[in-house]
Scaffold this motif. Structure first.
Motif, PDB file in Angstrom:
ATOM      1  N   THR A   1       0.833  -1.208   0.000  1.00 54.03           N
ATOM      2  CA  THR A   1       0.000   0.000   0.000  1.00 54.03           C
ATOM      3  C   THR A   1       0.863   1.253   0.000  1.00 54.03           C
ATOM      4  N   ARG A   2       2.001   1.135   0.690  1.00 48.84           N
ATOM      5  CA  ARG A   2       2.875   2.294   0.817  1.00 48.84           C
ATOM      6  C   ARG A   2       3.260   2.880  -0.544  1.00 48.84           C
ATOM      7  N   TRP A   3       3.473   1.996  -1.511  1.00 49.49           N
ATOM      8  CA  TRP A   3       3.842   2.479  -2.841  1.00 49.49           C
ATOM      9  C   TRP A   3       2.733   3.310  -3.446  1.00 49.49           C
ATOM     10  N   PHE A   4       1.542   3.056  -2.963  1.00 46.20           N
ATOM     11  CA  PHE A   4       0.389   3.774  -3.478  1.00 46.20           C
ATOM     12  C   PHE A   4       0.177   5.080  -2.690  1.00 46.20           C
ATOM     13  N   MET A   5       0.269   4.944  -1.364  1.00 47.29           N
ATOM     14  CA  MET A   5      -0.078   6.073  -0.505  1.00 47.29           C
ATOM     15  C   MET A   5       0.949   7.208  -0.571  1.00 47.29           C
ATOM     16  N   ILE A   6       2.217   6.857  -0.482  1.00 44.87           N
ATOM     17  CA  ILE A   6       3.212   7.919  -0.326  1.00 44.87           C
ATOM     18  C   ILE A   6       3.312   8.809  -1.563  1.00 44.87           C
ATOM     19  N   PRO A   7       3.387   8.240  -2.767  1.00 48.14           N
ATOM     20  CA  PRO A   7       3.331   9.163  -3.913  1.00 48.14           C
ATOM     21  C   PRO A   7       2.031   9.970  -3.898  1.00 48.14           C
ATOM     22  N   GLY A   8       0.954   9.341  -3.429  1.00 49.58           N
ATOM     23  CA  GLY A   8      -0.314  10.071  -3.355  1.00 49.58           C
ATOM     24  C   GLY A   8      -0.222  11.261  -2.416  1.00 49.58           C
ATOM     25  N   LEU A   9       0.576  11.093  -1.362  1.00 51.01           N
ATOM     26  CA  LEU A   9       0.730  12.201  -0.405  1.00 51.01           C
ATOM     27  C   LEU A   9       1.384  13.411  -1.049  1.00 51.01           C
ATOM     28  N   ILE A  10       2.183  13.190  -2.082  1.00 49.50           N
ATOM     29  CA  ILE A  10       2.784  14.329  -2.787  1.00 49.50           C
ATOM     30  C   ILE A  10       1.685  15.283  -3.205  1.00 49.50           C
ATOM     31  N   GLY A  11       0.621  14.701  -3.758  1.00 51.00           N
ATOM     32  CA  GLY A  11      -0.493  15.547  -4.175  1.00 51.00           C
ATOM     33  C   GLY A  11      -1.289  16.056  -2.989  1.00 51.00           C
ATOM     34  N   MET A  12      -1.614  15.145  -2.086  1.00 48.45           N
ATOM     35  CA  MET A  12      -2.510  15.470  -0.968  1.00 48.45           C
ATOM     36  C   MET A  12      -1.939  16.583  -0.090  1.00 48.45           C
ATOM     37  N   LEU A  13      -0.696  16.416   0.352  1.00 48.64           N
ATOM     38  CA  LEU A  13      -0.139  17.386   1.299  1.00 48.64           C
ATOM     39  C   LEU A  13       0.075  18.744   0.654  1.00 48.64           C
ATOM     40  N   THR A  14       0.580  18.741  -0.584  1.00 52.26           N
ATOM     41  CA  THR A  14       0.777  20.050  -1.213  1.00 52.26           C
ATOM     42  C   THR A  14      -0.574  20.723  -1.450  1.00 52.26           C
ATOM     43  N   PHE A  15      -1.570  19.921  -1.750  1.00 49.30           N
ATOM     44  CA  PHE A  15      -2.893  20.509  -1.995  1.00 49.30           C
ATOM     45  C   PHE A  15      -3.392  21.231  -0.741  1.00 49.30           C
ATOM     46  N   VAL A  16      -3.317  20.536   0.396  1.00 48.43           N
ATOM     47  CA  VAL A  16      -3.803  21.126   1.650  1.00 48.43           C
ATOM     48  C   VAL A  16      -3.070  22.445   1.930  1.00 48.43           C
ATOM     49  N   GLN A  17      -1.742  22.414   1.839  1.00 48.58           N
ATOM     50  CA  GLN A  17      -0.946  23.603   2.133  1.00 48.58           C
ATOM     51  C   GLN A  17      -1.250  24.738   1.152  1.00 48.58           C
ATOM     52  N   MET A  18      -1.334  24.334  -0.099  1.00 48.33           N
ATOM     53  CA  MET A  18      -1.534  25.316  -1.163  1.00 48.33           C
ATOM     54  C   MET A  18      -2.837  26.078  -0.955  1.00 48.33           C
ATOM     55  N   ILE A  19      -3.905  25.336  -0.708  1.00 49.75           N
ATOM     56  CA  ILE A  19      -5.211  25.978  -0.534  1.00 49.75           C
ATOM     57  C   ILE A  19      -5.161  26.912   0.680  1.00 49.75           C
ATOM     58  N   VAL A  20      -4.612  26.386   1.781  1.00 46.71           N
ATOM     59  CA  VAL A  20      -4.592  27.207   2.999  1.00 46.71           C
ATOM     60  C   VAL A  20      -3.773  28.483   2.773  1.00 46.71           C
ATOM     61  N   ILE A  21      -2.556  28.335   2.247  1.00 42.05           N
ATOM     62  CA  ILE A  21      -1.690  29.506   2.057  1.00 42.05           C
ATOM     63  C   ILE A  21      -2.354  30.534   1.149  1.00 42.05           C
ATOM     64  N   THR A  22      -2.859  30.076   0.017  1.00 44.31           N
ATOM     65  CA  THR A  22      -3.403  31.033  -0.946  1.00 44.31           C
ATOM     66  C   THR A  22      -4.696  31.651  -0.450  1.00 44.31           C
TER      67      THR A  22
ATOM     68  N   LEU B   1       2.134  33.132  -7.715  1.00 40.74           N
ATOM     69  CA  LEU B   1       3.449  32.560  -8.007  1.00 40.74           C
ATOM     70  C   LEU B   1       4.227  32.145  -6.758  1.00 40.74           C
ATOM     71  N   PRO B   2       4.244  32.957  -5.687  1.00 42.30           N
ATOM     72  CA  PRO B   2       4.962  32.483  -4.491  1.00 42.30           C
ATOM     73  C   PRO B   2       4.383  31.182  -3.946  1.00 42.30           C
ATOM     74  N   SER B   3       3.046  31.075  -3.939  1.00 42.41           N
ATOM     75  CA  SER B   3       2.441  29.835  -3.457  1.00 42.41           C
ATOM     76  C   SER B   3       2.886  28.659  -4.315  1.00 42.41           C
ATOM     77  N   ILE B   4       2.925  28.883  -5.628  1.00 44.66           N
ATOM     78  CA  ILE B   4       3.308  27.795  -6.520  1.00 44.66           C
ATOM     79  C   ILE B   4       4.758  27.381  -6.252  1.00 44.66           C
ATOM     80  N   LEU B   5       5.603  28.378  -6.027  1.00 46.82           N
ATOM     81  CA  LEU B   5       7.005  28.066  -5.723  1.00 46.82           C
ATOM     82  C   LEU B   5       7.112  27.229  -4.455  1.00 46.82           C
ATOM     83  N   ILE B   6       6.376  27.645  -3.435  1.00 50.09           N
ATOM     84  CA  ILE B   6       6.419  26.906  -2.181  1.00 50.09           C
ATOM     85  C   ILE B   6       5.873  25.499  -2.385  1.00 50.09           C
ATOM     86  N   GLY B   7       4.819  25.415  -3.161  1.00 55.61           N
ATOM     87  CA  GLY B   7       4.253  24.099  -3.466  1.00 55.61           C
ATOM     88  C   GLY B   7       5.268  23.202  -4.137  1.00 55.61           C
TER      89      GLY B   7
END
Lengths: 385, 371, 596
Positions: B174-195, B227-233
């Motif tokens: 499962t880890r092979w599935f979840m961890i790459p998925g977290l790349i999207g999930m975690l950046t998404f959460v941060q990105m939305i909040v920051i912006t 653009l700054p948010s995208i850079l941080i993302g």
């Protein structure tokens, strides 16, 4: 100093007083009624979320797009194909070459391949005919279930005596499984109680996190502090109205689970309410703690989202079973109250009033509630920073 | 040119505000790393510690051998040996054992006679997914046992033999599935909040008015915010990517530029949605609740926790507007399947569409609110 | 505790010291070895600029802080050990009194009555008294959030009074309250002292209010500078206060600008059409070259004069001295007279049913200082935001530098500068970074950018603060930085929205001398304020109340309106009160009741 003043002093330090608590509760309830946002957070949000997620989330694999490679459509091979076509689990596409199947795998139009080689029939008669099965392993959980279903569908053929040599039966171990509490293997049965926890963790925490911080921000607490009021009285006054509000939200989501998603409720309603109430106190206590530490609505809201949502999703046992996580992670998960409530709620819903599960988890929840409440009390001592 | 220079000054200001303070610099780096590690280990459907109890009514050589195969698998751990049925329900109810394996009294006799010998397995279905997985494991072990038994007793082979193979994730972790998925999930959460917060914060602090009386045009302000948010993302996703490849040793099959291209589009789309929230929200409070209302459904309906194909059709349509859904598919396809640019193009254009719509809406709303 | 009980003091502190940690983890003393005692039944005023430690002192007295060292006793109890005993006997109104805005007036009162354990029987009589005193009796069922600023403040006071406290602690009770409500609040305070023998301790940064106290304590940088009755403080300036007549071609503010930084002159403020100065008294005033050839007459000193002498006396210890204004290239008045740069005609702004700005018209000419005066909620800021293009007008005509900024191209904004009410700067960025950002925002580059930043740093005395974060700056410096950013691109028109609110008397003086200089350089300045005495600095002004313009003209003209009703030369505040009262008498009662 006159003795009369001494009397007053004795009265003031006598601890909490019911009259003051009642007054604070009344004040808080009036505010709730007049400010629709807390009602929206407590009642509308949970119902919306349980409806959306209750219908959306499911781990039950069905209609898996599958390519069946029949290199030589002999009667036996066609019979195998027929078995797949009849199954509810699969949506079969017939192809004749492996190359074609691989192309489809690459463009994601199928999730698995079953290949019956050109000489399948001949090999079958001599025994040990290989059936090549390929599944898309990206989503490992789904992949494993697809593999299991394919095996089960092929099982009938594998057990049949090879080449019609009747009598040369082989001894095999056959697993007869029974899934207790969830005979139909419907993943809603465990996802819906988990969702109730996820939603209540958020809304409960959010409710109190915002209101307490709001009082700090608006400066209403400063004036309140310079009255004989006890810090504990303020906290109780804050907790009680939101407790009942949250309880209504919780009951709404729990009823949605029972009546809309048909999750059986095998335990007693009374225990359900009692344990839910306890959990709600923990969630509210968590919110109070966060907001009296940060004293800022914005930061408090952010922390509740971060500290409640993702951990409740990943570390509560809501979807992922924690038994397989490393020891350190299991330890971390013990710090989040959600895991205890998930365990109890799944048990009350599906198994009934199993005290050996309910009691230890409730003890943990009670301890957490006490910790949050006393920490908050410590932080809300009538002093400014 | 003048416009570009103004945008650059805004970007510089945003980055300074986020990265200057060591504390806020850490909040950009530490949480995603911590979350990747904790959730990476926690979010697994795999089982490596299944506690079971055994009720062996046969007590034969064969039953003992079957049980030792079970124990030898490393996944199953026997915690109780029962001598009657009465304790089965207690063990399951109290969650002490996930499974109870019951071997009938004629297990060995039937095997020797060449008949099918039944093993009854009772599973705790409170988490039917875990139970199902455990049963799957037992099924495989039983098949192995059968094959070994038959070979040992000189029987003919089974007529057919399934040769299963899992592509892209051979040991089905499962880890092979979840961890790459977290790349999207975690950046998404941060990105939305920051912006979502950044514009609302300026509005609340009054600095937005200050910007609006300067020659900045709304579109320049939007660009300077995105653009700054995208850079941080990008930085955050790179960190998670590193953890996935070098800490969890998940083999990266695709090409980096394909992944980054896809993720860039995803970041633009997320920032667009974040800006949309912030252009609607009047206060920080509303921005916070708004981003939460976006994040929670997007995260749960992204296909990372439960597959999208399992959802009812109506909800599957809803997920079409969820950028996280595409991001997770892109990461999985590129990371694990080594998909090429043309193979993921079907995931890219919806992102472009989402980005265009959300940015347009945010700009329209922003202009309407301000000028 | 018992030992002190017999002492007559209501409040008594010895060696009180309080420390805080700032954002850079450096400790600083908010109060340093303060010893005060306050007797029963009087109004004591804590006077001092921002950051003097007024609020800290009051919070210590209320038991909200633990003192670092020293003792403070209130009503015979040691506050540190018996905070709740003190808290049940004092009434405390914080700076921002937290009324529950979604509760009604009566519900707010009930809450505080319950918390103080007031019996039901005694309540009704007490409420009647309080409501009568505060004139809130008609509004008992109105939500507190829908009261006007002044009414909110009076309700806050009523809430602290339900328990009939022995000591009333008021932290800046009149900040942001219009002159009418201010006068009412003071009347309530006096009634309490006179009729109920309540002791009152209040803090204020309005120096004119200090004169209404029985006793004043002057705080500066956490230390007690002086204590005494207002007349004792005023007496410090005996023989040092003069009034100077403005000679013919000069405007009073130009004269004031000339005098303000001069040697031997401690303070120079406008006083109607005259300038009032306070001298340091080291040399006879007649020998001072600054006043050569001017007609001056000795006048009675007031509290403010004594205060300024005391403060300037330790100026070397931290008060920023005012820079003399840069030499100005005076633009002739005739050239400017015809040049209308801001034009407002029949302006309306409605929010739903509520009309925030009603039929407002005025013109501003080039190089003028134009003031919009009025209490909070009068529609000043709304008018401002419409002028700057931040808010659309509901109807009416608006022209700034010949264009409507809402429709004009972004580059048109190059001509204006805007300082918002809260000095909106980026708190996380340093002074330098803020300046650099705004310079780039206005398209300044390379040498021009450097030149302007250097100009801003020297002109606003920010050199020493280059590396401080915006949020850590003291109020006065925030205002300077905000001004510097808004002036980066040398705008023709400068909009200043309440630039002096929350700024102490010293910084306010400094601010106005800068504005004077800018106006002399030909910059048109439009400013809002709720400090009535600041109206004197404007060339022309309008008085706004409830969204309408009640009067407009030169300060002289407006004061002249009130002249007919009273004898003597009225202050701007008296003129304001007169105008508003006349308006309210004629307007329907409904208007008065309407939520603000």
């Amino acid at each position: 100093m006159t003795p009369q003043i001494d009397d007053r002093s004795a009265r003031d330090d006598s601890g909490m007083r019911l009259g003051r608590i009642r007054s604070l509760i009344r004040k808080e309830s009036l505010q709730v009624i007049r400010d629709p946002s807390s009602i929206a957070i407590a009642l509308v949000l949970p119902v919306f979320l349980i409806l959306l997620f209750g219908y959306a989330l499911s781990l039950d694999v069905k209609e898996v797009p599958l390519a069946l490679v029949l290199e030589n459509p002999t009667p036996t091979a066609t019979a195998v194909a027929g078995a797949f076509k009849l199954s509810n689990y699969f949506k079969v596409t017939m192809v004749s070459t492996m190359q074609e199947a691989i192309t489809r795998m690459d463009d994601r139009s199928i999730d698995g391949i079953v290949r019956l080689a050109y000489d399948f029939d001949r090999a079958l008669s001599s025994g040990g005919a290989p059936i090549q099965v390929i599944v898309r392993g990206v989503d490992a959980n789904r992949g494993r279930f697809i593999e299991g279903y394919i095996q089960a569908t092929l099982g009938g053929f594998m057990l049949q005596p090879a080449g019609g040599q009747a009598g040369a039966a082989t001894g095999t171990v056959r697993i007869q499984s029974r899934m207790w509490f969830n005979e139909a293997v419907d993943s809603h049965y465990f996802l819906v109680p988990g969702l109730v926890v996820l939603i209540m963790t958020l809304t409960g925490g959010l409710l109190t996190a915002l209101v307490m911080a709001r009082e700090w921000e608006l400066g209403t607490l400063e004036a309140l502090f310079v009255t004989p009021v006890h810090a504990g009285e303020i906290l109780i006054g804050k907790t009680v109205p939101y407790f009942f509000l949250g309880l209504v939200g919780l009951m709404l989501t729990a009823s949605a689970g029972k009546f809309l998603f048909h999750v059986p409720l095998r335990g007693s309603v009374f225990i359900l309410i009692a344990v839910s109430g306890l959990y709600l106190l923990v969630a509210l206590g968590f919110g109070l703690f966060i907001s009296s530490t940060t004293r800022n609505q914005f930061v408090a809201g952010q922390i509740v989202l971060m500290a409640a949502f993702l951990p409740a999703l990943f570390l509560s046992g809501f979807i992922f079973d924690l038994a397989s996580a490393p020891r350190a992670i299991r330890f971390v998960s013990c710090l989040f109250p959600a895991r205890y409530f998930v365990s109890v709620l799944q048990t009350i819903f599906l198994a009934g009033d199993v005290w050996s599960v309910i009691i230890p988890n409730c003890i943990a929840l009670t301890a957490m509630f006490l910790v949050f409440f006393s920490l908050t009390l410590l932080k809300t001592r009538k002093r400014l920073k | 040119m003048e416009s570009l220079r103004r945008i650059l000054s805004l970007i510089w200001k945003e980055l300074l505000a986020i990265l200057k303070d060591p504390k806020s610099r850490l909040t950009v780096i530490i949480p995603p790393l911590m979350q990747t590690l904790v959730f990476g280990y926690a979010a697994t459907y795999d089982l490596n510690q299944v506690q079971y109890a055994v009720y062996d009514q046969d007590r034969s050589d064969a039953s003992r051998r079957f049980l030792s195969t079970l124990d030898g698998s490393g996944t199953f751990k026997c915690i109780a040996v029962l001598s009657d049925e009465s304790r089965i329900s207690t063990l399951i109810n109290s969650k002490t054992a996930l499974l109870v394996v019951r071997i009938g009294p004629d297990f060995e006799r039937r095997l020797l006679l060449g008949q099918a010998a039944d093993v009854q397995v009772i599973a705790d279905g409170r988490n039917s997914n875990t139970a199902g997985t455990a049963l799957n494991y037992i099924g495989t072990i039983a098949a192995d046992f059968t094959a070994t038994w038959q070979k040992a007793h000189g029987r003919t082979n089974m007529p057919a033999q399934v040769v299963p193979r899992a592509w892209f994730n051979p040991s089905l972790e499962t880890r092979w599935f979840m961890i790459p998925g977290l790349i999207g999930m975690l950046t998404f959460v941060q990105m939305i909040v920051i912006t979502a917060m950044s514009v609302a914060r300026e509005r609340e602090q009054g600095t937005l008015d200050q910007l609006l009386v300067t020659p900045f045009r709304p579109i320049e302000i939007m660009a300077g915010k995105s653009l700054p948010s995208i850079l941080i993302g990008l930085v955050q996703m790179t960190m998670v990517l590193f953890v996935a490849i070098f800490w969890f040793n998940i083999p990266f099959q695709g090409t980096l530029w394909t992944l980054y291209l896809g993720m860039l589009l995803f970041l633009v789309a997320s920032v667009g949605i974040g800006l949309m929230v912030s252009s609607v929200a009047l206060t920080l409070q509303q921005a916070l609740l708004g981003s939460f209302l976006i994040i929670m459904p997007s995260a749960l309906l992204s296909g990372l926790n439960t597959p999208i194909s399992n959802m009812p059709h109506s909800i599957q349509y809803i997920t079409l507007i969820n950028p996280l859904r595409y991001a997770i598919t892109i990461v999985h396809r590129v990371f694990l399947e080594g998909a090429s640019f043309s193979q993921i193009s079907s995931e890219l254009w919806p992102l472009v569409l989402i980005a265009a719509c959300s940015l347009w809406f945010a700009l329209w709303m922003f202009s309407r609110r301000t000028t | 505790m018992q030992a002190h009980a017999s002492e007559p003091e209501v409040l008594n502190c010895k060696g009180l010291t309080m420390e805080f940690t700032d954002e850079r983890k450096q400790r600083f003393k908010a109060l340093d070895d303060v010893s005060i005692s306050i007797g029963r039944g009087a109004v004591t005023g804590l006077i001092g600029p921002d950051g003097a430690g007024k609020t800290t002192f009051i919070r210590l007295a209320a038991g909200l802080f633990m003192p670092k060292s020293g003792t403070i006793q209130v009503l015979g109890f040691d506050v540190a050990t018996h905070p709740r005993a003190v808290q049940s006997r004092v009434g405390y109104m914080p700076q921002k009194f937290g009324l529950y805005e979604d509760l009604t007036v009566l519900e707010n009162l009930n809450l505080y009555a319950d918390l103080h354990g007031i019996q039901r029987k005694t309540r009704s009589e007490r409420y009647r008294q309080l409501m009568q005193m505060t004139n809130l009796d008609r509004f008992t069922n109105r939500l507190a959030g829908r009261l006007s600023g002044g009414m909110k403040q009076k309700l806050g006071l009523a809430c602290t009074l339900v328990s009939t406290p022995d000591l009333l602690l008021l932290d800046e009770p009149t900040v942001g309250v219009d002159p009418l409500s201010r006068r009412e609040l003071w009347e309530i305070v006096y009634t309490l002292v006179r009729e109920q023998g309540i002791t009152v301790l209040l803090s204020t940064s309005y120096l004119d209010e200090a004169e209404r106290c029985d006793k004043t304590v002057l705080l500066f940088q956490g230390k007690v500078l002086a204590t005494g009755s207002p007349s004792q403080i005023s007496a410090i300036a005996n023989g040092k206060s003069f009034r100077i007549d403005t000679p013919a071609p000069l405007k009073p503010r130009q004269l004031q600008a000339r005098l303000v930084g001069a040697d031997g002159i401690v303070d120079a403020v406008l006083d109607g059409s005259h300038v009032r100065i306070v001298t340091s008294g080291n040399n006879p005033i007649s020998e001072n070259p600054a006043v050569e050839g001017l007609t001056m007459s000795s006048i009675l000193p007031r509290f403010e004069d004594g205060f300024m002498i005391l403060l300037r006396g330790i100026a070397g210890k931290g008060v920023e001295s005012i820079r003399p204004p840069l030499p100005s290239h005076a633009v002739s008045a005739a050239e400017n007279a015809e040049n209308v740069v801001v034009e407002v005609h029949d302006l309306f702004k409605r929010f739903g049913n509520f009309t925030a700005v009603e039929n407002v018209s005025f013109n501003v000419r080039k190089g003028e200082i134009f003031g919009l005066l009025g209490p909070n909620g009068a529609g000043k800021s709304t008018t401002f935001r419409m002028l700057c293009g931040l808010l659309p007008a509901s109807s009416g005509k608006l022209r700034v530098a010949g264009v409507d900024l809402r429709q004009a191209r972004a580059s048109a904004r190059q001509r204006i500068g805007y300082v918002a009410q809260k000095f909106s700067l980026y708190g996380q960025l340093t002074v330098m970074e803020n300046l650099e950002f705004f310079a780039s925002a206005y398209g300044l580059r390379k040498s021009r950018k450097k030149e302007r930043i250097d100009w801003a740093l020297t002109q606003f005395g920010l050199e020493t603060r280059i590396g401080s974060a915006g949020s850590e700056l003291p109020g006065g410096y925030k205002q300077r930085l905000a001004m510097a950013c808004a002036l980066m691109h040398e705008p023709d028109i400068l909009f200043l929205d309440e630039p002096t609110s929350g700024v102490d008397p010293l910084a306010r003086r400094e601010f106005w001398s800068r504005i004077n200089t800018l106006a002399d350089q030909g910059v048109t300045i439009i400013v809002t304020t709720h400090f009535m005495e600041e109206a004197e600095y404007c060339d022309r002004l309008v008085i706004m109340v409830d969204g309408r313009v009640l009067a407009s003209g030169t300060p002289m003209f407006i004061r002249g309106k009130a002249l007919s009703q009273k004898g003597g030369e009225p202050t701007m505040e008296e003129a304001f009160i007169g105008i508003v009262e006349a308006f309210r008498m004629t307007a329907e009662d409904v208007k008065h009741d309407a939520p603000n």
